[in-house]
Design an enzyme around this catalytic site. Sequence first.
Site, PDB file in Angstrom:
ATOM      1  N   ARG A   1       0.843  -1.197   0.000  1.00  0.00           N
ATOM      2  CA  ARG A   1       0.000   0.000   0.000  1.00  0.00           C
ATOM      3  C   ARG A   1       0.869   1.234   0.000  1.00  0.00           C
ATOM      4  NH1 ARG A   1      -3.674   0.701   4.817  1.00  0.00           N
ATOM      5  NH2 ARG A   1      -1.867  -0.085   5.933  1.00  0.00           N
TER       6      ARG A   1
ATOM      7  N   SER B   1       7.772  -5.338   6.607  1.00  0.00           N
ATOM      8  CA  SER B   1       7.470  -6.403   7.576  1.00  0.00           C
ATOM      9  C   SER B   1       8.198  -7.713   7.260  1.00  0.00           C
ATOM     10  CB  SER B   1       5.956  -6.614   7.654  1.00  0.00           C
ATOM     11  OG  SER B   1       5.336  -5.442   8.105  1.00  0.00           O
TER      12      SER B   1
ATOM     13  N   ASP C   1       5.100  -2.979  11.700  1.00  0.00           N
ATOM     14  CA  ASP C   1       3.710  -2.622  11.998  1.00  0.00           C
ATOM     15  C   ASP C   1       3.451  -2.415  13.498  1.00  0.00           C
ATOM     16  OD1 ASP C   1       4.041  -5.300  12.587  1.00  0.00           O
ATOM     17  OD2 ASP C   1       2.231  -5.989  11.587  1.00  0.00           O
TER      18      ASP C   1
END
Length: 500
Positions: free
Chosen positions: A108, A177, A230
């Site tokens: 994203r 991540s 995150d």
Amino acid sequence: MGKVAVGAAVVCAATACAVAALVMRHRLKSSRQWGRVSAILKETEDQCATPIQKLRQVADAMHVEMHAGLASEGGSKLKMILSYVDNLPTGNEKGLFYALDLGGTNFRVLRVQLGGKEGRVAKQEFTEVSIPPNLMVGTSYELFDYIAAELAKFVATEGDEFQLPVGRQRELGFTFSFPVKQTSISSGSLIKWTKGFNIEDAVGRDVVAELTEAMERQNLDMRVVALVNDTIGTLAGGRYYDPDVAVAVILGTGTNAAYVERANAIPKWHGLLPKSGEMVINMEWGNFRSSHLPVTEYDHALDSESLNPGEQIFEKIISGMYLGDILRRVLLKMAEEAALFGDTVPANLSIPFVLRTPDMSAIHHDTSSDLRIVGSKLKDILGVTTTSLKTRKVVVELCEIVASRGARLSAAGILGILKKLGRDTISSSGTKERTVIAMDGGLFEHYTKFSDCLEKTLKELLGEEVAEHVVIVHANDGSGIGASLLAASHSQYVELEESS
């Protein structure tokens, strides 16, 4: 005629005796089977038991391992990674900031316009892009070129409502991540790929440098100011709205925790102490293990068959990736040893991870009198066409046992962090410091019985007086909004803003 009648009567009596004997044998067999089901259920309940005393031992062990991990690299199963995040958002941040969230087969890109205390997140936009499978196993150049090109396209659609001051460079928070050895707030080398990626020439390279070079090839004038994961993003997102947020916990497919540590309490930190006097620690708590963890035969089997045996033991007991499969393994034993689903063991029950945690949650939350959702899930997932109410109740009871253990151990882990921060008791001076824990992840958000049990257990562990000052909040989208907020709090223009 009389002889015929007598013969018929004898045949009828013999038949009735045979039927009665069959019924009796069936009842005895059924009784034995249910006895075995009950025994396996009780055995599982006992092995998964988490009495308060055991939870306190787990919390103490977490506390000890945190100290060991902060003392030296490799000193503990808890990595206690220095994030180099020493300025969390305050809510005063203003301006336009971007975020890139790369954590799987999609990525994203986001932009936010921050308006300070009054405006907060005044405007936000994002787009999601799939990564072609060939790029997941290609070269670093190709992957980062593709990402930078999509980022450039997104920047080109920036509307007039997003304001970048004249002469300033766009700034980006990069949520990456995958395992990284971080060397500063804006640099870190890739340790290894996971989640289906296998780009050999990227391993050992600085992922921020790779992205920066790709952006330069696209003539995109943008600077990566923060490389985060995150969990740290969730902490930042929570702190942005509430200055008392000190801990973040992710409970989703996987699990992790991060918290704000005093920089002078980190013996393995050898650099200059940050001006803030604080440093965010990425615990990687999924790798925690202790002899006090209630580990069952099903956990041992799951671990030994996993891609990383002996690793991520805490995660394998409490996180969404594994809860459904633990349930499946108990049901398989009941089917094999006690014919829970009839004389034939359902073939699907032998398929690892066929029973997912969202399905387990739906079963656990079924409140219908005949547990019809349970029946339909067993039919759709395992191919069991008919089940008795008694069988369905056993399945629900197992969900309760497995989920409660995970939730209560999660609460014990949080207590361990609060102990490290000295927030598990009322201070000797009697001052009552408010502590907020920012939580995120699908397991916490959607499995209500799990999250309710976690919160209730934490209150029980802390005691009424302390629990009044410990608050759990749901902080959404740490990997997106959180990363853009960290770009803002670590902006190259921060000091300029403060002096103006």
